[in-house]
Design a protein around this motif. Structure first.
Motif, PDB file in Angstrom:
ATOM      1  N   ARG A 177       1.761  10.230   3.744  1.00 30.33           N
ATOM      2  CA  ARG A 177       0.739  10.466   2.719  1.00 30.33           C
ATOM      3  C   ARG A 177       0.390   9.190   1.972  1.00 30.33           C
ATOM      4  NH1 ARG A 177       1.790  14.902  -1.394  1.00 30.33           N
ATOM      5  NH2 ARG A 177      -0.469  14.923  -1.447  1.00 30.33           N
ATOM      6  N   ARG A 178       1.101   8.101   2.291  1.00 30.07           N
ATOM      7  CA  ARG A 178       0.890   6.857   1.540  1.00 30.07           C
ATOM      8  C   ARG A 178       1.218   5.683   2.445  1.00 30.07           C
ATOM      9  NH1 ARG A 178       4.824   4.509  -2.378  1.00 30.07           N
ATOM     10  NH2 ARG A 178       6.051   6.307  -1.757  1.00 30.07           N
ATOM     11  N   VAL A 179       0.399   4.646   2.358  1.00 24.65           N
ATOM     12  CA  VAL A 179       0.641   3.402   3.090  1.00 24.65           C
ATOM     13  C   VAL A 179       0.523   2.260   2.085  1.00 24.65           C
ATOM     14  CG1 VAL A 179      -0.141   1.899   4.964  1.00 24.65           C
ATOM     15  CG2 VAL A 179      -0.394   4.381   5.181  1.00 24.65           C
ATOM     16  N   TYR A 180       1.493   1.337   2.115  1.00 25.39           N
ATOM     17  CA  TYR A 180       1.397   0.166   1.242  1.00 25.39           C
ATOM     18  C   TYR A 180       1.935  -1.038   1.998  1.00 25.39           C
ATOM     19  CZ  TYR A 180       6.376   1.071   0.224  1.00 25.39           C
ATOM     20  OH  TYR A 180       7.727   1.299   0.328  1.00 25.39           O
ATOM     21  N   HIS A 181       1.611  -2.212   1.504  1.00 27.67           N
ATOM     22  CA  HIS A 181       2.154  -3.411   2.143  1.00 27.67           C
ATOM     23  C   HIS A 181       2.660  -4.392   1.103  1.00 27.67           C
ATOM     24  CE1 HIS A 181      -2.177  -4.103   1.721  1.00 27.67           C
ATOM     25  NE2 HIS A 181      -1.972  -5.396   1.784  1.00 27.67           N
ATOM     26  N   ILE A 182       3.667  -5.151   1.521  1.00 26.42           N
ATOM     27  CA  ILE A 182       4.320  -6.145   0.668  1.00 26.42           C
ATOM     28  C   ILE A 182       4.016  -7.502   1.294  1.00 26.42           C
ATOM     29  CG2 ILE A 182       6.517  -6.862  -0.335  1.00 26.42           C
ATOM     30  CD1 ILE A 182       7.585  -4.031   0.422  1.00 26.42           C
ATOM     31  N   TYR A 183       3.539  -8.433   0.507  1.00 26.60           N
ATOM     32  CA  TYR A 183       3.036  -9.700   1.054  1.00 26.60           C
ATOM     33  C   TYR A 183       3.164 -10.791  -0.012  1.00 26.60           C
ATOM     34  CZ  TYR A 183      -0.990  -8.063  -1.615  1.00 26.60           C
ATOM     35  OH  TYR A 183      -1.791  -7.590  -2.622  1.00 26.60           O
TER      36      TYR A 183
ATOM     37  N   LEU B 210       3.428  10.739  -2.036  1.00 29.65           N
ATOM     38  CA  LEU B 210       2.736   9.857  -2.968  1.00 29.65           C
ATOM     39  C   LEU B 210       3.767   9.172  -3.862  1.00 29.65           C
ATOM     40  CD1 LEU B 210      -0.248  12.167  -4.008  1.00 29.65           C
ATOM     41  CD2 LEU B 210      -0.105  10.548  -2.090  1.00 29.65           C
ATOM     42  N   TYR B 211       3.370   8.056  -4.463  1.00 33.44           N
ATOM     43  CA  TYR B 211       4.304   7.323  -5.319  1.00 33.44           C
ATOM     44  C   TYR B 211       4.774   8.189  -6.489  1.00 33.44           C
ATOM     45  CZ  TYR B 211       6.112   4.188  -8.800  1.00 33.44           C
ATOM     46  OH  TYR B 211       6.904   3.611  -9.746  1.00 33.44           O
ATOM     47  N   ASP B 212       6.103   8.208  -6.680  1.00 37.25           N
ATOM     48  CA  ASP B 212       6.690   8.963  -7.784  1.00 37.25           C
ATOM     49  C   ASP B 212       7.980   8.270  -8.198  1.00 37.25           C
ATOM     50  OD1 ASP B 212       7.805  10.712  -9.572  1.00 37.25           O
ATOM     51  OD2 ASP B 212       8.034  12.362  -8.157  1.00 37.25           O
ATOM     52  N   GLU B 213       7.968   7.650  -9.348  1.00 32.18           N
ATOM     53  CA  GLU B 213       9.159   6.903  -9.801  1.00 32.18           C
ATOM     54  C   GLU B 213      10.380   7.821  -9.913  1.00 32.18           C
ATOM     55  OE1 GLU B 213       9.357   3.650 -10.018  1.00 32.18           O
ATOM     56  OE2 GLU B 213      11.446   3.703 -10.684  1.00 32.18           O
ATOM     57  N   GLN B 214      10.158   9.129 -10.133  1.00 28.15           N
ATOM     58  CA  GLN B 214      11.278  10.067 -10.243  1.00 28.15           C
ATOM     59  C   GLN B 214      12.009  10.260  -8.914  1.00 28.15           C
ATOM     60  OE1 GLN B 214      12.231  11.149 -13.252  1.00 28.15           O
ATOM     61  NE2 GLN B 214      10.550   9.817 -13.897  1.00 28.15           N
ATOM     62  N   ASP B 215      11.385   9.807  -7.849  1.00 28.60           N
ATOM     63  CA  ASP B 215      12.007   9.952  -6.528  1.00 28.60           C
ATOM     64  C   ASP B 215      12.959   8.799  -6.196  1.00 28.60           C
ATOM     65  OD1 ASP B 215      12.069  11.534  -3.980  1.00 28.60           O
ATOM     66  OD2 ASP B 215      11.408   9.600  -3.153  1.00 28.60           O
ATOM     67  N   TYR B 216      13.070   7.827  -7.120  1.00 29.28           N
ATOM     68  CA  TYR B 216      13.896   6.641  -6.859  1.00 29.28           C
ATOM     69  C   TYR B 216      15.274   6.754  -7.493  1.00 29.28           C
ATOM     70  CZ  TYR B 216       9.874   3.584  -5.540  1.00 29.28           C
ATOM     71  OH  TYR B 216       8.800   3.002  -4.944  1.00 29.28           O
ATOM     72  N   TRP B 217      16.290   6.254  -6.783  1.00 31.59           N
ATOM     73  CA  TRP B 217      17.524   5.778  -7.418  1.00 31.59           C
ATOM     74  C   TRP B 217      17.435   4.257  -7.373  1.00 31.59           C
ATOM     75  CZ3 TRP B 217      19.198   9.729  -3.655  1.00 31.59           C
ATOM     76  CH2 TRP B 217      19.596  10.930  -4.276  1.00 31.59           C
ATOM     77  N   ARG B 218      17.467   3.620  -8.524  1.00 28.17           N
ATOM     78  CA  ARG B 218      17.375   2.149  -8.565  1.00 28.17           C
ATOM     79  C   ARG B 218      18.694   1.503  -8.980  1.00 28.17           C
ATOM     80  NH1 ARG B 218      12.376   0.059  -7.709  1.00 28.17           N
ATOM     81  NH2 ARG B 218      10.554   1.402  -8.078  1.00 28.17           N
ATOM     82  N   ASP B 219      19.663   2.321  -9.343  1.00 32.35           N
ATOM     83  CA  ASP B 219      20.979   1.825  -9.738  1.00 32.35           C
ATOM     84  C   ASP B 219      21.989   2.296  -8.690  1.00 32.35           C
ATOM     85  OD1 ASP B 219      22.758   0.858 -12.270  1.00 32.35           O
ATOM     86  OD2 ASP B 219      23.709   2.514 -11.202  1.00 32.35           O
TER      87      ASP B 219
ATOM     88  N   ILE C 171      14.417 -10.744  -2.650  1.00 25.20           N
ATOM     89  CA  ILE C 171      15.013  -9.480  -2.186  1.00 25.20           C
ATOM     90  C   ILE C 171      14.133  -8.347  -2.700  1.00 25.20           C
ATOM     91  CG2 ILE C 171      17.008  -7.936  -2.323  1.00 25.20           C
ATOM     92  CD1 ILE C 171      18.753 -10.419  -2.800  1.00 25.20           C
ATOM     93  N   ARG C 172      13.685  -7.491  -1.805  1.00 23.73           N
ATOM     94  CA  ARG C 172      12.881  -6.317  -2.181  1.00 23.73           C
ATOM     95  C   ARG C 172      13.715  -5.062  -1.933  1.00 23.73           C
ATOM     96  NH1 ARG C 172       7.685  -7.503  -4.319  1.00 23.73           N
ATOM     97  NH2 ARG C 172       7.750  -5.226  -4.396  1.00 23.73           N
ATOM     98  N   GLY C 173      13.151  -3.948  -2.368  1.00 23.12           N
ATOM     99  CA  GLY C 173      13.863  -2.695  -2.149  1.00 23.12           C
ATOM    100  C   GLY C 173      14.959  -2.548  -3.172  1.00 23.12           C
ATOM    101  N   ALA C 174      16.214  -2.570  -2.704  1.00 17.80           N
ATOM    102  CA  ALA C 174      17.362  -2.317  -3.587  1.00 17.80           C
ATOM    103  C   ALA C 174      17.171  -0.990  -4.319  1.00 17.80           C
ATOM    104  CB  ALA C 174      17.596  -3.477  -4.554  1.00 17.80           C
ATOM    105  N   HIS C 175      16.909   0.032  -3.547  1.00 14.28           N
ATOM    106  CA  HIS C 175      16.786   1.376  -4.095  1.00 14.28           C
ATOM    107  C   HIS C 175      16.968   2.386  -2.962  1.00 14.28           C
ATOM    108  CE1 HIS C 175      12.376   0.681  -3.029  1.00 14.28           C
ATOM    109  NE2 HIS C 175      12.657   1.793  -2.372  1.00 14.28           N
ATOM    110  N   ALA C 176      17.090   3.657  -3.367  1.00 14.07           N
ATOM    111  CA  ALA C 176      17.091   4.758  -2.394  1.00 14.07           C
ATOM    112  C   ALA C 176      16.101   5.806  -2.881  1.00 14.07           C
ATOM    113  CB  ALA C 176      18.486   5.378  -2.276  1.00 14.07           C
TER     114      ALA C 176
END
Ligand code: TYD
Length: 141
Positions: free
Chosen positions: A38-44, A119-128, A51-56
């Motif tokens: 449902r979503r496509v993004y790119h990192i450039y 779709l992007y949802d910050e609540q879907d992340y574990w960042r710690d 270091i990118r990511g570091a989340h689940a």
């Protein structure tokens, strides 16, 4: 919550149409990936050493392609770790939900194209990482 393992993640080859005038690769949602995207993004424009990511993600499925250049993706489920080197645009790495991921070792000019099931949802992340381990039942006693 379903316990997820690194072993559920895998490289997936994509169709490649080759001709004298170049190559073409395509992805149809729900056909070439194990989820509907449902979503496509790119990192450039990634600076050296970044270091990118570091989340689940809690629910979101992901698929990453090195559309240009190369980088490493390290996956961790609290038990085991696996590192994948992505350097071609005709395959990518499927990452199921509940897996900690980090991206590093980006080459000059690297571009990461990402497909996501939601779709992007910050609540879907574990960042710690410690919170992630606790959430999957592996927190420190
Ligand atoms: P993040 O997912 O942490 O990027 P990466 O895993 O590549 O390090 O996202 C970085 C920032 O961008 C964060 O503030 C959230 C925002 N963002 C969006 O607004 N929409 C998106 O689709 C994505 C992936 C990130």
């Amino acid at each position: 919550m379903k316990v997820r393992r690194v072993e559920e993640c895998r490289l997936i080859d994509l169709p490649k149409i080759s001709s004298e005038s170049g190559n073409l690769t395509f992805i149809e949602s729900g056909r070439h990936l194990p989820f509907e995207y449902r979503r496509v993004y790119h990192i450039y424009d990634i600076p050296g050493g970044a270091i990118r990511g570091a989340h689940a993600h809690k629910e979101c499925h992901s698929f990453l392609i090195a559309i240009s250049g190369s980088f490493d993706v390290t996956l961790n489920d609290g038990h085991s770790t696996a590192t994948f080197h992505l350097n071609r645009s005709y395959y990518g790495l499927y990452i199921c939900p509940g897996i900690w991921r980090s991206l590093d070792n980006f080459s000059s000019g690297a571009v990461c194209l990402a497909f996501a099931s939601d779709l992007y949802d910050e609540q879907d992340y574990w960042r710690d990482y410690d919170q992630y381990l606790t959430a999957i039942g592996l927190g420190k006693a």
